[in-house]
Design a protein around this motif. Sequence first.
Motif, PDB file in Angstrom:
ATOM      1  N   TYR A 133       0.927  -1.461  -0.461  1.00  0.00           N
ATOM      2  CA  TYR A 133      -0.192   0.296  -0.099  1.00  0.00           C
ATOM      3  C   TYR A 133       1.099   1.140   0.557  1.00  0.00           C
ATOM      4  O   TYR A 133       0.590   2.320  -0.908  1.00  0.00           O
ATOM      5  N   CYS A 134       1.930   2.031   0.656  1.00  0.00           N
ATOM      6  CA  CYS A 134       2.791   2.514   1.497  1.00  0.00           C
ATOM      7  C   CYS A 134       4.056   2.536  -0.054  1.00  0.00           C
ATOM      8  O   CYS A 134       3.578   3.415  -0.609  1.00  0.00           O
ATOM      9  N   GLY A 135       4.278   1.354  -1.221  1.00  0.00           N
ATOM     10  CA  GLY A 135       4.264   1.442  -2.005  1.00  0.00           C
ATOM     11  C   GLY A 135       3.951   1.751  -3.548  1.00  0.00           C
ATOM     12  O   GLY A 135       4.435   3.140  -4.344  1.00  0.00           O
ATOM     13  N   VAL A 136       2.335   1.691  -3.698  1.00  0.00           N
ATOM     14  CA  VAL A 136       1.831   2.563  -4.557  1.00  0.00           C
ATOM     15  C   VAL A 136       1.033   3.525  -4.402  1.00  0.00           C
ATOM     16  O   VAL A 136       1.401   4.590  -5.091  1.00  0.00           O
ATOM     17  N   LEU A 137       1.203   4.525  -2.740  1.00  0.00           N
ATOM     18  CA  LEU A 137       0.862   5.770  -2.588  1.00  0.00           C
ATOM     19  C   LEU A 137       1.501   6.935  -2.915  1.00  0.00           C
ATOM     20  O   LEU A 137       1.511   7.500  -3.635  1.00  0.00           O
ATOM     21  N   THR A 138       3.368   6.171  -2.840  1.00  0.00           N
ATOM     22  CA  THR A 138       3.785   7.404  -2.956  1.00  0.00           C
ATOM     23  C   THR A 138       4.927   6.579  -4.215  1.00  0.00           C
ATOM     24  O   THR A 138       5.565   7.317  -4.485  1.00  0.00           O
ATOM     25  N   GLN A 139       4.404   6.057  -4.830  1.00  0.00           N
ATOM     26  CA  GLN A 139       4.868   5.877  -6.499  1.00  0.00           C
ATOM     27  C   GLN A 139       5.047   6.879  -7.505  1.00  0.00           C
ATOM     28  O   GLN A 139       4.548   7.415  -7.097  1.00  0.00           O
ATOM     29  N   ARG A 140       5.900   7.150  -7.987  1.00  0.00           N
ATOM     30  CA  ARG A 140       6.250   8.277  -8.346  1.00  0.00           C
ATOM     31  C   ARG A 140       5.391   8.540  -9.604  1.00  0.00           C
ATOM     32  O   ARG A 140       5.138   7.979 -10.409  1.00  0.00           O
ATOM     33  N   GLY A 141       3.948   9.828  -9.157  1.00  0.00           N
ATOM     34  CA  GLY A 141       3.331  10.697 -10.445  1.00  0.00           C
ATOM     35  C   GLY A 141       2.384  10.180 -10.397  1.00  0.00           C
ATOM     36  O   GLY A 141       1.368   9.883 -11.038  1.00  0.00           O
ATOM     37  N   GLN A 142       1.790   9.415  -9.202  1.00  0.00           N
ATOM     38  CA  GLN A 142       0.883   8.919  -8.997  1.00  0.00           C
ATOM     39  C   GLN A 142      -1.212   9.361  -7.870  1.00  0.00           C
ATOM     40  O   GLN A 142      -1.668   9.763  -9.057  1.00  0.00           O
ATOM     41  N   PHE A 143       0.367   9.222  -7.171  1.00  0.00           N
ATOM     42  CA  PHE A 143      -1.378  10.525  -6.018  1.00  0.00           C
ATOM     43  C   PHE A 143      -0.659  12.438  -6.002  1.00  0.00           C
ATOM     44  O   PHE A 143       0.623  12.448  -6.060  1.00  0.00           O
ATOM     45  N   SER A 144      -1.216  13.289  -6.596  1.00  0.00           N
ATOM     46  CA  SER A 144      -0.896  14.762  -6.448  1.00  0.00           C
ATOM     47  C   SER A 144      -0.423  15.473  -5.368  1.00  0.00           C
ATOM     48  O   SER A 144      -0.235  16.112  -5.032  1.00  0.00           O
ATOM     49  N   PHE A 145      -1.102  14.217  -4.220  1.00  0.00           N
ATOM     50  CA  PHE A 145      -1.537  15.107  -3.043  1.00  0.00           C
ATOM     51  C   PHE A 145       0.002  14.320  -2.041  1.00  0.00           C
ATOM     52  O   PHE A 145       0.615  15.433  -1.658  1.00  0.00           O
ATOM     53  N   VAL A 146       1.061  14.194  -2.902  1.00  0.00           N
ATOM     54  CA  VAL A 146       2.284  13.504  -2.282  1.00  0.00           C
ATOM     55  C   VAL A 146       2.949  13.824  -2.944  1.00  0.00           C
ATOM     56  O   VAL A 146       3.096  13.911  -4.310  1.00  0.00           O
ATOM     57  N   ARG A 147       3.483  14.695  -2.360  1.00  0.00           N
ATOM     58  CA  ARG A 147       5.127  15.203  -2.603  1.00  0.00           C
ATOM     59  C   ARG A 147       6.454  15.200  -2.303  1.00  0.00           C
ATOM     60  O   ARG A 147       6.328  14.859  -1.158  1.00  0.00           O
ATOM     61  N   GLY A 148       7.006  13.645  -2.731  1.00  0.00           N
ATOM     62  CA  GLY A 148       8.674  13.562  -2.195  1.00  0.00           C
ATOM     63  C   GLY A 148       8.456  12.516  -1.687  1.00  0.00           C
ATOM     64  O   GLY A 148       8.850  12.762  -0.535  1.00  0.00           O
ATOM     65  N   GLY A 149       7.254  12.464  -1.522  1.00  0.00           N
ATOM     66  CA  GLY A 149       7.003  10.592  -0.279  1.00  0.00           C
ATOM     67  C   GLY A 149       6.651  11.261   0.547  1.00  0.00           C
ATOM     68  O   GLY A 149       6.294  11.295   1.548  1.00  0.00           O
ATOM     69  N   ARG A 150       5.649  13.164   0.287  1.00  0.00           N
ATOM     70  CA  ARG A 150       5.130  13.708   1.847  1.00  0.00           C
ATOM     71  C   ARG A 150       3.810  13.701   1.329  1.00  0.00           C
ATOM     72  O   ARG A 150       3.415  14.277   0.272  1.00  0.00           O
ATOM     73  N   TRP A 151       2.826  13.887   2.403  1.00  0.00           N
ATOM     74  CA  TRP A 151       1.888  14.428   1.599  1.00  0.00           C
ATOM     75  C   TRP A 151       1.222  15.468   3.202  1.00  0.00           C
ATOM     76  O   TRP A 151       1.635  15.873   4.153  1.00  0.00           O
ATOM     77  N   PRO A 152      -0.197  15.699   2.986  1.00  0.00           N
ATOM     78  CA  PRO A 152      -0.316  17.125   3.989  1.00  0.00           C
ATOM     79  C   PRO A 152      -0.770  16.133   4.884  1.00  0.00           C
ATOM     80  O   PRO A 152      -1.241  15.173   4.770  1.00  0.00           O
ATOM     81  N   SER A 153      -0.867  17.121   6.278  1.00  0.00           N
ATOM     82  CA  SER A 153      -1.073  16.157   7.565  1.00  0.00           C
ATOM     83  C   SER A 153      -2.516  16.175   7.331  1.00  0.00           C
ATOM     84  O   SER A 153      -3.266  16.646   6.745  1.00  0.00           O
ATOM     85  N   VAL A 154      -2.575  15.045   8.027  1.00  0.00           N
ATOM     86  CA  VAL A 154      -3.885  14.703   8.757  1.00  0.00           C
ATOM     87  C   VAL A 154      -4.922  14.701   9.869  1.00  0.00           C
ATOM     88  O   VAL A 154      -4.180  14.544  11.022  1.00  0.00           O
ATOM     89  N   ASN A 155      -6.173  15.350  10.308  1.00  0.00           N
ATOM     90  CA  ASN A 155      -6.458  15.737  11.451  1.00  0.00           C
ATOM     91  C   ASN A 155      -6.776  13.971  12.376  1.00  0.00           C
ATOM     92  O   ASN A 155      -8.032  14.027  11.529  1.00  0.00           O
ATOM     93  N   LYS A 156      -6.573  13.843  12.399  1.00  0.00           N
ATOM     94  CA  LYS A 156      -6.611  12.302  12.906  1.00  0.00           C
ATOM     95  C   LYS A 156      -7.902  12.102  14.106  1.00  0.00           C
ATOM     96  O   LYS A 156      -8.147  11.051  14.141  1.00  0.00           O
ATOM     97  N   ASN A 157      -7.664  13.201  14.616  1.00  0.00           N
ATOM     98  CA  ASN A 157      -9.449  12.981  15.689  1.00  0.00           C
ATOM     99  C   ASN A 157     -10.418  13.686  14.733  1.00  0.00           C
ATOM    100  O   ASN A 157     -12.006  13.530  15.413  1.00  0.00           O
ATOM    101  N   SER A 158     -10.793  13.674  13.040  1.00  0.00           N
ATOM    102  CA  SER A 158     -11.600  13.733  12.422  1.00  0.00           C
ATOM    103  C   SER A 158     -12.714  12.620  12.332  1.00  0.00           C
ATOM    104  O   SER A 158     -11.870  11.730  12.760  1.00  0.00           O
ATOM    105  N   LEU A 159     -13.899  12.084  11.995  1.00  0.00           N
ATOM    106  CA  LEU A 159     -14.740  11.197  11.539  1.00  0.00           C
ATOM    107  C   LEU A 159     -14.249  11.114  10.386  1.00  0.00           C
ATOM    108  O   LEU A 159     -13.972   9.805  10.533  1.00  0.00           O
ATOM    109  N   GLN A 160     -13.816  12.018   9.845  1.00  0.00           N
ATOM    110  CA  GLN A 160     -13.613  11.577   7.640  1.00  0.00           C
ATOM    111  C   GLN A 160     -12.022  10.301   8.171  1.00  0.00           C
ATOM    112  O   GLN A 160     -12.124   9.714   8.018  1.00  0.00           O
ATOM    113  N   TRP A 161     -11.770  10.868   9.100  1.00  0.00           N
ATOM    114  CA  TRP A 161     -10.056  10.289   8.502  1.00  0.00           C
ATOM    115  C   TRP A 161     -10.822   8.363   9.484  1.00  0.00           C
ATOM    116  O   TRP A 161      -9.649   7.565   8.700  1.00  0.00           O
TER     117      TRP A 161
END
Length: 210
Positions: A133-161
């Motif tokens: 899963y992690c490899g798929v998520l961080t594969q270059r050019g696949q998910f535009s919210f991932v940049r350089g193996g990083r993604w925006p922070s997540v509010n882990k207390n939210s219902l959506q998370w």
Amino acid sequence: MVAATALAAGSVAPAQIVRAPATEQAVAAVANSEPLVTTPLSNEPLAPAEVAGSEEPGAAVVPAIDTPAVRRGASLSETVAKLRSADAGSRELECLAVGVYFESKSEPLAGQLAVGHVIANRAESRGRFPSSYCGVLTQRGQFSFVRGGRWPSVNKNSLQWKNAVAIARIVDADIHDSNVGKAMFFHARRVRPGWRLTRVASVGNHVFYR
């Protein structure tokens, strides 16, 4: 289940699909090209990803943690309510949940499940994409919210998370089927990329292909 994307007119141009090393080829996001995965970027600051090295070919999938007993035949909403948690329990499940969260957190649960299955299908693709899963998520050019193996922070207390974590657990344990079957690509309904692929289904705001 072996632990195992696309969206955005007026925000971000489609990213390119990059195949696994054995058949690596970059494809432009134009008609007659293979589809890619894009999504509008968040304005939240980037946080370090916790997946260094997970994209290596042949990486083993980390087994899912034990999940609470769920009743077979229960509705998707009932199962999600049972499995909600702020803690995914493993790095692999967290990567899957991150993909579900950023690609479909505003979608109905069925749409989130479909996105989760696409990530899982890619991880099970036997060499076409990374095998985790992690490899798929961080594969270059696949998910535009991932940049350089990083993604925006997540509010882990939210219902959506917490819902995304539940969906990740459901996909990983193969508790609920999705009508997208073996789809490995999708795009938002509002875009028309002209992909020459087999359309599988339309769920929520996305159209899925294999």
